[in-house]
Design an enzyme around this catalytic site. Structure first.
Site, PDB file in Angstrom:
ATOM      1  CG  ASP A   1      39.316  39.185  42.614  1.00 42.10           C
ATOM      2  OD1 ASP A   1      39.942  39.223  43.691  1.00 42.10           O
ATOM      3  OD2 ASP A   1      38.540  39.718  42.041  1.00 42.10           O
TER       4      ASP A   1
ATOM      5  CG  ASP B   1      41.725  39.572  36.974  1.00 41.50           C
ATOM      6  OD1 ASP B   1      40.798  40.476  37.340  1.00 41.50           O
ATOM      7  OD2 ASP B   1      41.478  38.364  36.980  1.00 41.50           O
TER       8      ASP B   1
END
Length: 231
Positions: free
Chosen positions: A17, A15
């Site tokens: 963020d 991922d």
């Protein structure tokens, strides 16, 4: 007959963020646009309420994208890229977790295939990934019409179960399969993806993901950043 050959390396899925960077890139981008006078201050108010819903796992991603992509409407990808390049240099590079760089390099030395899957739009994720030396990206796709952005999305949103759907489509396009997979995320929204990989890692997990990771005996990674990053 299309026969895929299993490769002797793993797929490492990150991922973006709050996992690779110590902030939410879409939120920082909104602040950046407001600061530059390219978006109204009201954008931040609307986004703040939506971020609270994201943390609870109840965000309506379609509505969020409609709100946050409004400043792109009518602008060319070239103009936006120039802004994004400045944004990455000024805001994102200082927000990268040092431990994230170490982990990316660990996978690279092993010969693993590195992929970022993000619920942020591609105009941000692709150049950020490039700055990290990562070529393969799955992100929310944004629509263009006559060479300008429309402010709308297209295709499957890479959010929650949408990340899994997009990953499966991506894997179908690859010429080979993998020995196994690693997955890294901070958010309960990525539970469908983390539950799919062979080796899930919870990076600075939110409370709900932390609880699930503990119950499933997943590895929890504590990454820290010294800079005072806007959140």
């Amino acid at each position: 007959m299309n026969i895929k050959v299993a490769m002797p390396f793993y797929l490492a899925i990150f991922d973006l963020d709050e996992t690779l960077i110590a902030a939410d890139s879409a939120r920082l981008w909104s602040h950046f646009l407001v600061k530059k006078g390219l978006a109204p201050l009201s954008l931040l108010t609307h986004e703040q309420a939506m971020i609270a819903a994201y943390a609870k796992g109840t965000l309506d991603m379609a509505s969020y994208m409609t709100t946050t992509l409004e400043p792109l409407k009518g602008k060319t990808p070239h103009i936006i890229k120039q802004l994004v390049d400045d944004f990455i240099h000024e805001v994102i590079t200082p927000a990268i977790y040092p431990q994230a760089l170490d982990r990316i390099e660990w996978h690279r030395k092993r010969g693993d295939h590195i992929l970022i899957i993000s619920a942020t739009s591609e105009h941000l994720v692709k150049p950020i990934a490039a700055a990290l030396g990562i070529d393969d990206v799955i992100a929310i796709e944004i629509k263009q019409n006559n060479g300008v952005y429309t402010g709308k999305t297209t295709g499957i949103l890479s959010f929650k179960e949408g990340k899994v759907e997009r990953l499966k489509l991506w894997l179908q396009q690859q010429k080979h399969s993998y020995k196994g997979s690693y997955g890294y995320s901070d958010s309960i929204n990525d539970l469908p993806l983390l539950s799919l990989v062979n080796k899930p890692f919870a990076v600075n997990p939110d409370p709900m993901l932390a609880m699930h990771a503990q119950m499933q005996e997943w590895t929890i990674m504590d990454w820290r950043h010294d800079n005072n990053i806007l959140r």
